[in-house]
Design a protein around this motif. Structure first.
Motif, PDB file in Angstrom:
ATOM      1  N   ASP A  80       1.186  -1.222  -0.151  1.00  0.00           N
ATOM      2  CA  ASP A  80      -0.051   0.001  -0.032  1.00  0.00           C
ATOM      3  C   ASP A  80       0.937   1.119   0.087  1.00  0.00           C
ATOM      4  O   ASP A  80       0.537   2.253  -0.669  1.00  0.00           O
ATOM      5  N   LEU A  83       1.959   1.699  -3.425  1.00  0.00           N
ATOM      6  CA  LEU A  83       1.078   2.009  -4.299  1.00  0.00           C
ATOM      7  C   LEU A  83       0.625   3.480  -4.116  1.00  0.00           C
ATOM      8  O   LEU A  83       0.089   3.952  -5.012  1.00  0.00           O
ATOM      9  N   ARG A  84       0.989   4.155  -2.973  1.00  0.00           N
ATOM     10  CA  ARG A  84       0.574   5.453  -2.864  1.00  0.00           C
ATOM     11  C   ARG A  84       1.376   6.433  -3.955  1.00  0.00           C
ATOM     12  O   ARG A  84       0.883   7.416  -4.184  1.00  0.00           O
ATOM     13  N   PHE A  86       1.775   5.681  -6.926  1.00  0.00           N
ATOM     14  CA  PHE A  86       1.316   5.364  -8.292  1.00  0.00           C
ATOM     15  C   PHE A  86       0.028   6.023  -8.518  1.00  0.00           C
ATOM     16  O   PHE A  86      -0.939   6.056  -7.656  1.00  0.00           O
ATOM     17  N   LEU A  95     -13.784   3.734 -14.395  1.00  0.00           N
ATOM     18  CA  LEU A  95     -14.479   4.433 -13.459  1.00  0.00           C
ATOM     19  C   LEU A  95     -15.555   3.560 -12.688  1.00  0.00           C
ATOM     20  O   LEU A  95     -16.161   2.607 -13.254  1.00  0.00           O
ATOM     21  N   PHE A  96     -15.797   3.823 -11.435  1.00  0.00           N
ATOM     22  CA  PHE A  96     -16.585   2.830 -10.331  1.00  0.00           C
ATOM     23  C   PHE A  96     -18.099   3.269 -10.964  1.00  0.00           C
ATOM     24  O   PHE A  96     -18.564   4.596 -10.634  1.00  0.00           O
ATOM     25  N   SER A  98     -20.852   2.544  -9.599  1.00  0.00           N
ATOM     26  CA  SER A  98     -21.789   2.700  -8.380  1.00  0.00           C
ATOM     27  C   SER A  98     -21.613   4.204  -7.688  1.00  0.00           C
ATOM     28  O   SER A  98     -22.220   4.588  -6.763  1.00  0.00           O
ATOM     29  N   LEU A  99     -20.396   5.018  -8.320  1.00  0.00           N
ATOM     30  CA  LEU A  99     -20.078   6.290  -7.417  1.00  0.00           C
ATOM     31  C   LEU A  99     -20.387   7.329  -8.398  1.00  0.00           C
ATOM     32  O   LEU A  99     -20.300   7.367  -9.650  1.00  0.00           O
ATOM     33  N   GLU A 103     -17.152  11.289  -6.531  1.00  0.00           N
ATOM     34  CA  GLU A 103     -16.736  10.215  -5.574  1.00  0.00           C
ATOM     35  C   GLU A 103     -15.488   9.310  -6.257  1.00  0.00           C
ATOM     36  O   GLU A 103     -14.735   8.709  -5.436  1.00  0.00           O
ATOM     37  N   PHE A 107     -11.566   9.050  -4.637  1.00  0.00           N
ATOM     38  CA  PHE A 107     -11.834   7.649  -4.190  1.00  0.00           C
ATOM     39  C   PHE A 107     -10.483   7.451  -3.412  1.00  0.00           C
ATOM     40  O   PHE A 107     -10.458   6.769  -2.131  1.00  0.00           O
ATOM     41  N   GLY A 108      -9.357   7.683  -4.080  1.00  0.00           N
ATOM     42  CA  GLY A 108      -8.010   7.260  -3.584  1.00  0.00           C
ATOM     43  C   GLY A 108      -7.771   8.175  -2.148  1.00  0.00           C
ATOM     44  O   GLY A 108      -6.821   7.785  -1.407  1.00  0.00           O
ATOM     45  N   GLU A 111     -10.579   6.616   0.569  1.00  0.00           N
ATOM     46  CA  GLU A 111     -10.399   5.304   0.965  1.00  0.00           C
ATOM     47  C   GLU A 111      -8.816   4.963   1.101  1.00  0.00           C
ATOM     48  O   GLU A 111      -8.407   4.201   1.999  1.00  0.00           O
ATOM     49  N   ARG A 117     -14.543  13.027   3.700  1.00  0.00           N
ATOM     50  CA  ARG A 117     -15.150  13.351   2.644  1.00  0.00           C
ATOM     51  C   ARG A 117     -15.324  14.640   2.080  1.00  0.00           C
ATOM     52  O   ARG A 117     -15.200  14.908   0.766  1.00  0.00           O
ATOM     53  N   ARG A 157      -8.697  11.541 -11.652  1.00  0.00           N
ATOM     54  CA  ARG A 157      -8.706  10.622 -10.579  1.00  0.00           C
ATOM     55  C   ARG A 157      -7.142   9.934 -10.421  1.00  0.00           C
ATOM     56  O   ARG A 157      -6.546   9.862  -9.165  1.00  0.00           O
TER      57      ARG A 157
END
Lengths: 259, 256
Positions: A80, A83-84, A86, A95-96, A98-99, A103, A107-108, A111, A117, A157
Motif C-alpha cells: 500500500d 502504491l501510494r 502511483f 470508473l466505478f 456505483s459512485l 466520488e 476515491f484514493g 479510501e 469526504r 482520478r
C-alpha cells in the motif's frame, strides 16, 4: 543525472501465461520527472508490464524496483505504501459505476489516504476543473459521460493523490483526434505541474510525440529500441519505422489469415 | 482419447477449482474480520439483499404455506387426521421450507446480481483500479457482501416463517373451515425454539454460500460479456446446489 536510484527499474522481467510468453527479459528505467512512451503492437506485453509493476500480476522472474526498493512479492502495508506513489489512467477509464464522478476522483483520497469526504470533495472539484470539467459534472454518474469526459475524469482520478509515478494506458484510444489532442495536452500539463514520472502506453504516434521524453518500442516481450522522442523518425530500426508509419510490410508480421 | 486421461483431467480440474475456492474463502472470511470495516457498504448491501428480496421471499412463503395446508389436509383426511395440518405446516415451514425456499429465491436473485456486478467490474478493470487506489478489493467488495448476506438471510427467513405460517392459517381457516383459535393454539403448542433457531442458522449459512458463490465467480470472471454471463450462471447454479447439500448436512447434524 543525480545518484538517486531511478523512480522505476525493470530488470530482466519475464512473464508467461501457460505456453504464451508475454514478457521475455524486459529492461526499462524511468527517471524522476521523465516521461516514457511505450509503443508496440497489440499483445506485445505493454499492459502486462504495467500490471507487473503495480502488483496486479506477479512476474515469473526478474526484478522490479521503485525508488530502489524491490517490490516483487511485496504485500500488505508495504505494498500500500508503494502504491501510494502511483496513479493510473486505465484504457477505458475504469470508473466505478456505483459512485458519482466526484466520488470516483476522491476515491484514493478517502479510501486510500483516509481523508474526510468534504475535504476530498473540494480537492476532487479542483482536479475536475484542471481537466476542464465543471462542478455540474461532479454529481453525475459515470454512465452519463461521453468517452472524452470519462477519460478526463480518469485523468483527474489518476492525479488526485498527486502521485510520483503515473501510468497512462492508451489515453487517446477511442477518442476523436481533437479530443485526443486535448487529453495529450492535459497529460503534459498535469505531469509538468506535479513533477511526476510517467509511462504511457499508446499506439497513437501523435500522442507519443506530444507526451514523450523518450520512446520505447516493445516487441515480443522485450524493448527493441529506446531513444529520445525527437529521434523516433530516424531511429534506424526497421521495426520502429514500420510501426510508426503503420506499414503492413516489414519485419513485424501480423498474424492474419490471408484468403 | 485415453479414458484415463479424461478422468485425470476432470479430477485435476475439480481439485484446481476446489483449491482456488478454498483460498478465496479463506481470504474472504479473514477480510471480514480485518479493518477497515466499510459500514456504509454493508448497509447498502443489507438493503439490496434483505429489503429488496422481501417481496419475492414473502410471496414464495405465503403461497408455500397455503399449498402446504391444502396438501396436508388432503393427505391427512384419508386417515381422519386433519388436526395435524397446523403442526405440519409450522414445522415444515420453520425447519425446512422457510430457509430452503428463501435461500433458493435469494440465491437466484442476489447471487446473479453479485456475480454480474463483480464480473463487470473485473472485465472493465474496475477491480484493478481499486488496487491502484490502495483499496483491497476483498475488503471493499467481498467482505460487505458476505457480512450483509449472512445477516440478512436469517432476518428474511424469520419473516418468511411468519408469512408462511400465515399462508397456511388463511387457507385452513377460510377454505378448510378450521377454527381460527384452535389452529393458532395447535401451531404454538407444537412449535419449539429449536425449530426456529435451526432454520435461522441454516439461513445464515445459505446467505454466506450465496454471497461467496456470487463473489467468487464474479471476481474470477474473464472474457468480456460472455465471461460475465458464464460467471452469473455458474454463481447461481453452484450456489443453489451448495444450498441443497448444506441443507442436508445441517439437517442431519441438527435432528438426526
Amino acid at each position: 543525472m543525480s545518484n538517486d536510484p531511478p523512480k522505476l527499474l525493470l530488470d530482466d522481467v519475464h512473464k508467461a501465461f501457460g505456453p504464451k510468453v508475454v514478457l521475455n527479459g524486459l529492461n526499462l528505467t524511468l527517471h524522476k520527472g521523465e516521461s516514457i512512451v511505450v509503443i508496440g503492437g497489440s499483445g506485445t506485453g505493454k499492459s502486462v508490464m504495467l500490471k507487473c509493476v503495480l502488483g496486479l500480476l506477479r512476474p515469473d522472474a526478474g526484478r522490479i524496483q521503485v525508488d530502489g526498493e524491490d517490490v516483487v512479492g511485496m504485500g500488505g502495508g508495504k505494498r500500500d505504501r508503494v502504491l501510494r506513489k502511483f496513479g493510473m489512467l486505465f484504457q477505458n477509464a475504469a470508473l466505478f459505476d456505483s459512485l458519482s464522478v466526484w466520488e470516483n476522483v476522491a476515491f484514493g483520497l478517502v479510501e486510500g489516504a483516509g481523508m474526510a469526504r468534504e475535504e476530498a470533495r473540494e480537492i476532487s472539484l479542483d482536479k475536475l476543473r484542471r481537466v476542464g470539467l465543471g462542478p455540474d459534472v461532479a454529481e453525475l454518474s459515470p454512465a452519463a459521460l461521453s468517452g472524452g469526459m470519462r477519460k478526463r475524469v480518469g485523468l483527474a482520478r489518476a492525479i488526485a493523490t498527486e502521485p510520483e509515478i503515473i501510468f497512462f494506458d492508451e489515453p487517446t484510444t477511442g477518442l476523436d483526434p481533437i479530443m485526443g489532442d486535448v487529453i495529450n495536452h492535459l497529460i503534459v500539463e498535469c505531469v509538468r505541474d506535479l513533477g511526476a514520472s510517467t509511462i504511457t502506453i499508446t499506439h497513437d504516434m501523435s500522442s507519443a510525440r506530444t507526451i514523450a521524453h523518450r520512446v520505447a518500442m516493445l516487441y515480443k516481450g522485450r524493448i527493441l529500441w529506446i531513444g529520445p522522442a525527437d529521434r523516433i523518425d530516424d531511429s534506424g530500426n526497421p521495426y520502429v519505422e514500420q510501426f510508426i508509419h503503420g506499414r503492413a510490410d516489414g519485419p513485424i508480421q501480423m498474424e492474419v489469415l490471408k484468403t | 482419447m485415453n479414458p484415463l486421461a479424461i478422468v485425470g483431467r476432470v479430477v485435476l480440474g475439480f481439485l484446481n477449482t476446489a483449491g482456488k475456492l478454498s483460498i478465496f474463502t479463506g481470504q474472504a472470511v479473514s477480510s471480514c474480520f480485518a479493518p477497515p470495516v466499510y459500514l456504509r457498504l454493508i448497509g447498502r448491501q443489507l438493503l439490496a439483499i434483505g429489503y429488496y428480496s422481501l417481496p419475492v421471499v414473502g410471496l414464495t412463503a405465503i403461497f408455500t404455506g397455503a399449498v402446504l395446508a391444502l396438501q396436508i389436509y388432503i393427505g391427512s383426511s384419508r386417515f381422519n387426521a386433519e388436526s395435524t395440518v397446523a403442526f405440519i405446516v409450522v414445522i415444515a415451514i420453520t425447519r425446512e421450507l422457510g430457509p430452503v425456499l428463501a435461500g433458493l429465491m435469494v440465491g437466484g436473485r442476489v447471487g446473479a446480481a453479485m456475480a454480474a456486478e463483480l464480473g463487470t467490474m473485473r472485465v472493465t478493470e474496475q477491480i484493478d483500479a481499486l488496487v491502484t487506489l490502495q483499496t483491497n478489493p476483498m475488503k471493499y467488495l467481498v467482505a460487505p457482501r458476505l457480512i450483509a448476506a449472512t445477516i440478512a438471510m436469517p432476518l428474511l427467513v424469520a419473516i418468511a416463517d411468519i408469512i408462511g405460517v400465515m399462508g397456511g392459517y388463511l387457507v385452513s381457516v377460510n377454505k378448510l373451515d378450521f377454527n381460527a383459535a384452535t389452529y393458532l393454539k395447535n401451531t404454538f403448542d407444537v412449535l419449539e425454539a429449536d425449530d426456529v433457531v435451526s432454520g435461522l442458522i441454516k439461513a445464515a449459512v445459505f446467505g454466506f454460500i450465496i454471497a461467496l458463490m456470487g463473489c467468487y465467480h464474479g471476481f474470477n470472471s474473464s472474457g468480456g460479456a460472455q465471461g460475465v454471463g458464464r460467471a452469473t450462471t455458474n454463481a447461481v447454479v453452484s450456489g443453489l446446489i451448495l444450498i441443497l447439500v448444506a441443507n442436508y448436512i445441517m439437517t442431519d447434524l441438527f435432528f438426526a
